[in-house]
Design a protein around this motif. Structure first.
Motif: not given
Length: 184
Positions: A1-28
Motif C-alpha cells: 500500500m502506497t502512502t500519499t504524501r502531503s507536504f507542508l511548507f512553512l515559510l519563515g522569511s520576512s520577505r515574500t518570494d525571497g531566495n529561500t522561498e524560491e529555492l523551496a518552490r524549485l524543489a517542490a
C-alpha cells in the motif's frame, strides 16, 4: 500500500518570494502532481512568544486557538514538514524558531498526542545563505536534525542555496540541481 504524501511548507522569511522561498518552490516543482502541497507563511500567521508553563499547575497546556491552532492542524495534517527559513546569524528566523518553540506546548496539550503523532513523519529544511561557505548553516541544520531525532521523525536533509539579493538563488546552478532530487 502506497502512502500519499502531503507536504507542508512553512515559510519563515520576512520577505515574500525571497531566495529561500524560491529555492523551496524549485524543489517542490519536482514533486509528483498528485502530491498535496500546502504553503503557509509564518510571517502572516504570527504566534506570540512561547510561554513555558510546564511547572505551573498540572503542567499541561490548553488547546491552541487562532493562528496556533491553524499551524498545529496543518502540522499534524502533513506527512512531510518543510521549514523554509533564511539563515539569520547562523540560525533560523525568529518566526521559525517561535513556531518550533510552540511544539513544546503542543506536546503537553491533553489529547493531542503531538510527539507520538509526529513520529515517522519527515522533517526537511531549506535555506539561502549569503556566503558560499555551507558550514555556516550547520547550526541551523544541526538544530533541525536534532529536533527530528527527538520527535522520532525522519530527517530529510537541508537544501542550501547561495543567495543574498532577491533572485540570486536562481543563479546557483548547483542548488538548482540538488533541488531537482531533494524530495526524491
Amino acid at each position: 500500500m502506497t502512502t500519499t504524501r502531503s507536504f507542508l511548507f512553512l515559510l519563515g522569511s520576512s520577505r515574500t518570494d525571497g531566495n529561500t522561498e524560491e529555492l523551496a518552490r524549485l524543489a517542490a516543482e519536482q514533486l509528483p502532481p498528485e502530491t498535496e502541497q500546502r504553503w503557509l507563511s509564518l510571517n502572516e500567521l504570527t504566534l506570540p512568544d512561547f510561554e513555558d508553563l510546564r511547572h505551573e499547575g498540572d503542567g499541561s497546556y490548553r488547546a491552541p486557538t487562532g493562528n496556533a491552532a491553524t499551524l498545529l492542524d496543518a502540522t499534524l495534517g502533513a506527512t512531510d514538514l518543510v521549514l523554509a527559513s533564511p539563515l539569520y546569524w547562523y540560525a533560523m528566523s525568529t518566526s521559525t524558531k517561535r513556531y518550533l518553540d510552540h511544539w513544546s506546548g503542543w506536546m503537553r496539550v491533553p489529547g493531542v498526542d503531538f510527539k507520538e503523532r509526529m513520529a515517522g513523519r519527515t522533517l526537511w529544511g531549506v535555506t539561502a545563505l549569503a556566503t558560499a561557505d555551507p558550514s555556516v548553516a550547520e547550526p541551523a541544520t544541526g538544530t533541525l536534525r536534532t529536533i527530528a531525532s527527538y520527535m522520532r521523525m525522519e530527517w530529510g536533509g537541508m537544501l542550501l542555496g547561495l543567495g543574498n539579493r532577491p533572485g540570486d538563488v536562481l543563479n546557483d546552478t548547483a542548488a538548482a540541481i540538488r533541488a531537482k532530487t531533494f524530495f526524491g
